[in-house]
Design a protein around this motif. Structure first.
Motif, PDB file in Angstrom:
ATOM      1  N   ASP A 192     -33.496  -2.318   3.617  1.00  0.00           N
ATOM      2  CA  ASP A 192     -33.021  -2.600   4.971  1.00  0.00           C
ATOM      3  C   ASP A 192     -31.488  -2.599   5.010  1.00  0.00           C
ATOM      4  OD1 ASP A 192     -34.149  -3.685   7.734  1.00  0.00           O
ATOM      5  OD2 ASP A 192     -32.317  -4.808   7.280  1.00  0.00           O
ATOM      6  N   HIS A 193     -30.886  -3.440   4.193  1.00  0.00           N
ATOM      7  CA  HIS A 193     -29.426  -3.461   4.072  1.00  0.00           C
ATOM      8  C   HIS A 193     -29.048  -4.389   2.921  1.00  0.00           C
ATOM      9  CE1 HIS A 193     -30.188  -7.159   6.339  1.00  0.00           C
ATOM     10  NE2 HIS A 193     -28.984  -7.587   5.974  1.00  0.00           N
ATOM     11  N   HIS A 194     -27.799  -4.337   2.519  1.00  0.00           N
ATOM     12  CA  HIS A 194     -27.272  -5.281   1.530  1.00  0.00           C
ATOM     13  C   HIS A 194     -26.547  -6.384   2.286  1.00  0.00           C
ATOM     14  CE1 HIS A 194     -25.686  -6.577  -2.415  1.00  0.00           C
ATOM     15  NE2 HIS A 194     -24.660  -6.983  -1.688  1.00  0.00           N
ATOM     16  N   CYS A 195     -26.971  -7.614   2.047  1.00  0.00           N
ATOM     17  CA  CYS A 195     -26.413  -8.759   2.781  1.00  0.00           C
ATOM     18  C   CYS A 195     -25.478  -9.557   1.880  1.00  0.00           C
ATOM     19  CB  CYS A 195     -27.544  -9.649   3.292  1.00  0.00           C
ATOM     20  SG  CYS A 195     -26.963 -11.106   4.196  1.00  0.00           S
ATOM     21  N   PRO A 196     -24.186  -9.632   2.204  1.00  0.00           N
ATOM     22  CA  PRO A 196     -23.267 -10.416   1.374  1.00  0.00           C
ATOM     23  C   PRO A 196     -23.560 -11.913   1.400  1.00  0.00           C
ATOM     24  CG  PRO A 196     -22.179  -9.673   3.380  1.00  0.00           C
ATOM     25  CD  PRO A 196     -23.504  -8.980   3.329  1.00  0.00           C
ATOM     26  N   TRP A 197     -24.200 -12.398   2.485  1.00  0.00           N
ATOM     27  CA  TRP A 197     -24.481 -13.831   2.594  1.00  0.00           C
ATOM     28  C   TRP A 197     -25.568 -14.291   1.628  1.00  0.00           C
ATOM     29  CZ3 TRP A 197     -21.488 -17.315   4.747  1.00  0.00           C
ATOM     30  CH2 TRP A 197     -20.575 -16.909   5.714  1.00  0.00           C
ATOM     31  N   ILE A 198     -26.358 -13.354   1.118  1.00  0.00           N
ATOM     32  CA  ILE A 198     -27.324 -13.713   0.079  1.00  0.00           C
ATOM     33  C   ILE A 198     -26.983 -13.036  -1.243  1.00  0.00           C
ATOM     34  CG2 ILE A 198     -29.127 -13.951   1.828  1.00  0.00           C
ATOM     35  CD1 ILE A 198     -30.387 -11.418   0.544  1.00  0.00           C
ATOM     36  N   ASN A 199     -25.899 -12.261  -1.236  1.00  0.00           N
ATOM     37  CA  ASN A 199     -25.448 -11.561  -2.447  1.00  0.00           C
ATOM     38  C   ASN A 199     -26.554 -10.692  -3.030  1.00  0.00           C
ATOM     39  OD1 ASN A 199     -23.710 -10.817  -4.552  1.00  0.00           O
ATOM     40  ND2 ASN A 199     -24.415 -12.481  -5.870  1.00  0.00           N
ATOM     41  N   GLY A 200     -27.243  -9.976  -2.157  1.00  0.00           N
ATOM     42  CA  GLY A 200     -28.327  -9.127  -2.622  1.00  0.00           C
ATOM     43  C   GLY A 200     -28.866  -8.252  -1.514  1.00  0.00           C
ATOM     44  N   CYS A 201     -29.896  -7.502  -1.864  1.00  0.00           N
ATOM     45  CA  CYS A 201     -30.499  -6.564  -0.922  1.00  0.00           C
ATOM     46  C   CYS A 201     -31.647  -7.211  -0.148  1.00  0.00           C
ATOM     47  CB  CYS A 201     -31.035  -5.334  -1.666  1.00  0.00           C
ATOM     48  SG  CYS A 201     -29.738  -4.338  -2.427  1.00  0.00           S
ATOM     49  N   ILE A 202     -31.849  -6.712   1.053  1.00  0.00           N
ATOM     50  CA  ILE A 202     -33.014  -7.064   1.852  1.00  0.00           C
ATOM     51  C   ILE A 202     -33.934  -5.859   1.829  1.00  0.00           C
ATOM     52  CG2 ILE A 202     -33.858  -7.796   4.100  1.00  0.00           C
ATOM     53  CD1 ILE A 202     -32.087  -9.828   2.675  1.00  0.00           C
ATOM     54  N   GLY A 203     -35.166  -6.079   1.365  1.00  0.00           N
ATOM     55  CA  GLY A 203     -36.108  -4.982   1.232  1.00  0.00           C
ATOM     56  C   GLY A 203     -37.532  -5.413   1.495  1.00  0.00           C
ATOM     57  N   TYR A 204     -38.440  -4.637   0.979  1.00  0.00           N
ATOM     58  CA  TYR A 204     -39.877  -4.812   1.234  1.00  0.00           C
ATOM     59  C   TYR A 204     -40.368  -6.227   0.911  1.00  0.00           C
ATOM     60  CZ  TYR A 204     -44.875  -4.410   0.116  1.00  0.00           C
ATOM     61  OH  TYR A 204     -46.223  -4.605   0.027  1.00  0.00           O
ATOM     62  N   ASN A 205     -39.884  -6.813  -0.180  1.00  0.00           N
ATOM     63  CA  ASN A 205     -40.465  -8.066  -0.666  1.00  0.00           C
ATOM     64  C   ASN A 205     -39.815  -9.320  -0.107  1.00  0.00           C
ATOM     65  OD1 ASN A 205     -42.492  -9.221  -2.380  1.00  0.00           O
ATOM     66  ND2 ASN A 205     -40.853  -9.878  -3.770  1.00  0.00           N
ATOM     67  N   ASN A 206     -38.618  -9.216   0.474  1.00  0.00           N
ATOM     68  CA  ASN A 206     -37.960 -10.422   1.003  1.00  0.00           C
ATOM     69  C   ASN A 206     -37.492 -10.267   2.449  1.00  0.00           C
ATOM     70  OD1 ASN A 206     -35.816  -8.687   0.640  1.00  0.00           O
ATOM     71  ND2 ASN A 206     -34.552 -10.116  -0.532  1.00  0.00           N
ATOM     72  N   TYR A 207     -37.911  -9.180   3.112  1.00  0.00           N
ATOM     73  CA  TYR A 207     -37.500  -8.974   4.499  1.00  0.00           C
ATOM     74  C   TYR A 207     -38.068 -10.061   5.413  1.00  0.00           C
ATOM     75  CZ  TYR A 207     -36.747  -6.634   8.975  1.00  0.00           C
ATOM     76  OH  TYR A 207     -36.349  -6.338  10.255  1.00  0.00           O
ATOM     77  N   ARG A 208     -39.309 -10.463   5.160  1.00  0.00           N
ATOM     78  CA  ARG A 208     -39.931 -11.529   5.957  1.00  0.00           C
ATOM     79  C   ARG A 208     -39.100 -12.805   5.889  1.00  0.00           C
ATOM     80  NH1 ARG A 208     -42.940 -15.919   4.661  1.00  0.00           N
ATOM     81  NH2 ARG A 208     -44.431 -16.677   6.237  1.00  0.00           N
ATOM     82  N   ASN A 209     -38.687 -13.190   4.690  1.00  0.00           N
ATOM     83  CA  ASN A 209     -37.881 -14.399   4.525  1.00  0.00           C
ATOM     84  C   ASN A 209     -36.537 -14.277   5.227  1.00  0.00           C
ATOM     85  OD1 ASN A 209     -39.398 -14.180   1.484  1.00  0.00           O
ATOM     86  ND2 ASN A 209     -39.587 -16.100   2.582  1.00  0.00           N
ATOM     87  N   PHE A 210     -35.969 -13.075   5.212  1.00  0.00           N
ATOM     88  CA  PHE A 210     -34.675 -12.873   5.858  1.00  0.00           C
ATOM     89  C   PHE A 210     -34.778 -13.046   7.374  1.00  0.00           C
ATOM     90  CE2 PHE A 210     -31.561 -10.038   7.873  1.00  0.00           C
ATOM     91  CZ  PHE A 210     -30.389 -10.594   7.379  1.00  0.00           C
ATOM     92  N   VAL A 211     -35.802 -12.457   7.982  1.00  0.00           N
ATOM     93  CA  VAL A 211     -35.959 -12.571   9.434  1.00  0.00           C
ATOM     94  C   VAL A 211     -36.256 -14.017   9.829  1.00  0.00           C
ATOM     95  CG1 VAL A 211     -37.288 -11.792  11.425  1.00  0.00           C
ATOM     96  CG2 VAL A 211     -36.738 -10.184   9.611  1.00  0.00           C
ATOM     97  N   LEU A 212     -37.085 -14.706   9.033  1.00  0.00           N
ATOM     98  CA  LEU A 212     -37.361 -16.115   9.315  1.00  0.00           C
ATOM     99  C   LEU A 212     -36.125 -16.980   9.084  1.00  0.00           C
ATOM    100  CD1 LEU A 212     -40.963 -16.555   7.846  1.00  0.00           C
ATOM    101  CD2 LEU A 212     -40.277 -16.473  10.253  1.00  0.00           C
ATOM    102  N   LEU A 213     -35.287 -16.600   8.137  1.00  0.00           N
ATOM    103  CA  LEU A 213     -34.024 -17.317   7.936  1.00  0.00           C
ATOM    104  C   LEU A 213     -33.157 -17.225   9.185  1.00  0.00           C
ATOM    105  CD1 LEU A 213     -31.845 -18.729   6.193  1.00  0.00           C
ATOM    106  CD2 LEU A 213     -31.180 -16.457   5.382  1.00  0.00           C
ATOM    107  N   ILE A 214     -33.028 -16.019   9.737  1.00  0.00           N
ATOM    108  CA  ILE A 214     -32.261 -15.850  10.968  1.00  0.00           C
ATOM    109  C   ILE A 214     -32.871 -16.669  12.103  1.00  0.00           C
ATOM    110  CG2 ILE A 214     -31.515 -14.172  12.700  1.00  0.00           C
ATOM    111  CD1 ILE A 214     -31.456 -12.065  10.569  1.00  0.00           C
ATOM    112  N   PHE A 215     -34.201 -16.638  12.192  1.00  0.00           N
ATOM    113  CA  PHE A 215     -34.886 -17.365  13.264  1.00  0.00           C
ATOM    114  C   PHE A 215     -34.619 -18.866  13.177  1.00  0.00           C
ATOM    115  CE2 PHE A 215     -38.738 -19.813  14.351  1.00  0.00           C
ATOM    116  CZ  PHE A 215     -38.747 -19.612  15.726  1.00  0.00           C
ATOM    117  N   TYR A 216     -34.736 -19.434  11.984  1.00  0.00           N
ATOM    118  CA  TYR A 216     -34.568 -20.883  11.857  1.00  0.00           C
ATOM    119  C   TYR A 216     -33.101 -21.308  11.956  1.00  0.00           C
ATOM    120  CZ  TYR A 216     -39.438 -21.918  10.964  1.00  0.00           C
ATOM    121  OH  TYR A 216     -40.805 -22.095  11.116  1.00  0.00           O
TER     122      TYR A 216
END
Length: 357
Positions: A192-216
């Motif tokens: 999806d993209h490389h996020c500096p705020w998590i110092n890593g990539c957003i992809g297939y296995n952690n995209y759900r957590n990333f979107v829920l992080l934004i939501f919360y």
């Protein structure tokens, strides 16, 4: 982005200087997630030290209810934040014959073989190679079920293509929808993209957590802003009556909020042992309001991408044509179920789950 800026600021002939700057920035990257976690903890702490008394107890509101909501929101934010930092995004692991310098072939023979990427505060994320291979095989099995009609290839354009691709940087064959991250120097499933705020990539296995992080984060900031809105308005009105109104601040000249400079805060804290509640309110409320608006925009963008079955990168690279077809688009409902699952409990409580197919 950092590489492009360096190429602009520092000409190519100064390779050694650019390498030193790149090395320095790579040391700073693990500190960015630490800053995000610290900001979260400071906002939660400000509730317990200041706003629980002024905005809840003194107004006769239910302390148990509001405290429970704050703890629940903070727990979800921190949990999904840590998931994003230390959970593998889904790294493409090549066969042993195609191992690159990033993945040592002799180490990969062990059952506990790991590679280290990203991380926070110099504690890197440990990715198990064998687990990544299983994930890649499962993903490949799922994508083989995605077919395109041979007879219609000339009539429509498929994006993204459901075929495996070749990475010229890693020099490996990779799964469909995989892309190379120039920061992490690995190929990621459904990058999806490389996020500096998590110092890593957003992809297939952690995209759900990333979107829920934004939501919360958005939900927590909206909750805090609504809780403090009336107090902020009353305080600013009283402050303007007392000191008058000036665009750059009537007392300290630091802007419309008129926040005292750090040395004044430090001096007051040494003298009184605390920071004035009005100063904390003037700092926290605008911060919560600003972050909540930003998170709402980000969340809306990602939800629209999920509804259409695209990642952020795929949406940006989508050809500007009317006949583009996404073979991975399962329909709005199934697209959301694929990312978030069908259980509401797993959204309310941050249980460790994986993206479905």
């Amino acid at each position: 982005l950092s590489s492009a800026l360096l190429d602009t600021i520092i000409p190519c002939r100064h390779d050694s200087r650019r390498m030193r700057i790149n090395g320095f920035s790579s040391r700073l990257r693990p500190l960015i997630p630490c800053a995000g976690i610290t900001l979260t903890l400071l906002c939660v702490t400000s509730y317990f030290t200041t706003f629980r008394d002024t905005a809840v107890i003194k107004k006769g509101k239910s302390e148990t209810l509001h405290t429970s909501i704050v703890v629940w929101l903070a727990f979800n934010v921190l949990s999904h934040y840590l998931y994003c930092i230390y959970k593998s995004p889904g790294i493409v692991i090549p066969p042993k014959s195609e191992m690159t310098a990033n993945i040592n072939a002799s180490v990969a023979k062990r059952n506990d073989a790991v590679i280290k990427i990203g991380g926070c505060c110099f504690i890197q994320s440990r990715v198990n190679i064998n687990e990544e291979k299983k994930r890649c095989n499962f993903y490949k099995h799922c994508t083989t079920n995605v077919k395109i009609e041979e007879s219609s290839q000339n009539a429509v354009l498929y994006h993204p293509m459901p075929n495996d691709t070749f990475c010229h940087k890693c020099e490996i064959n990779r799964n469909a929808r995989s892309h190379h991250c120039r920061v992490c120097e690995v190929c990621v499933l459904e990058y999806d993209h490389h996020c500096p705020w998590i110092n890593g990539c957003i992809g297939y296995n952690n995209y759900r957590n990333f979107v829920l992080l934004i939501f919360y984060i958005m939900l927590g900031c909206w909750y805090g802003a609504c809780l403090l809105a009336l107090d902020f308005y009353a305080m600013m009105r009283e402050y303007s009556k007392l000191h008058g109104f000036k665009l750059m601040g009537p007392q300290y000249g630091t802007g419309i909020l008129d926040l005292p400079p750090p040395w004044t805060l430090l001096k007051d804290y040494r003298n009184t042992g605390k920071i004035d509640d009005d100063v904390i309110l003037r700092a926290v409320f605008p911060f919560l309001l600003f972050v909540s608006i930003c998170m709402f925009v980000f969340l809306l963008d990602h939800l629209l991408s999920i509804a259409k079955g695209f990642t952020t990168l795929e949406k940006k690279t989508r050809p500007d044509r009317n006949d583009v077809v996404n073979p991975f688009d399962l329909g709005i409902r199934k697209n959301f179920e694929r990312v978030f699952g069908s259980s509401l409990i797993n959204i309310i409580i941050p249980f460790p789950t994986h993206t479905q197919w």
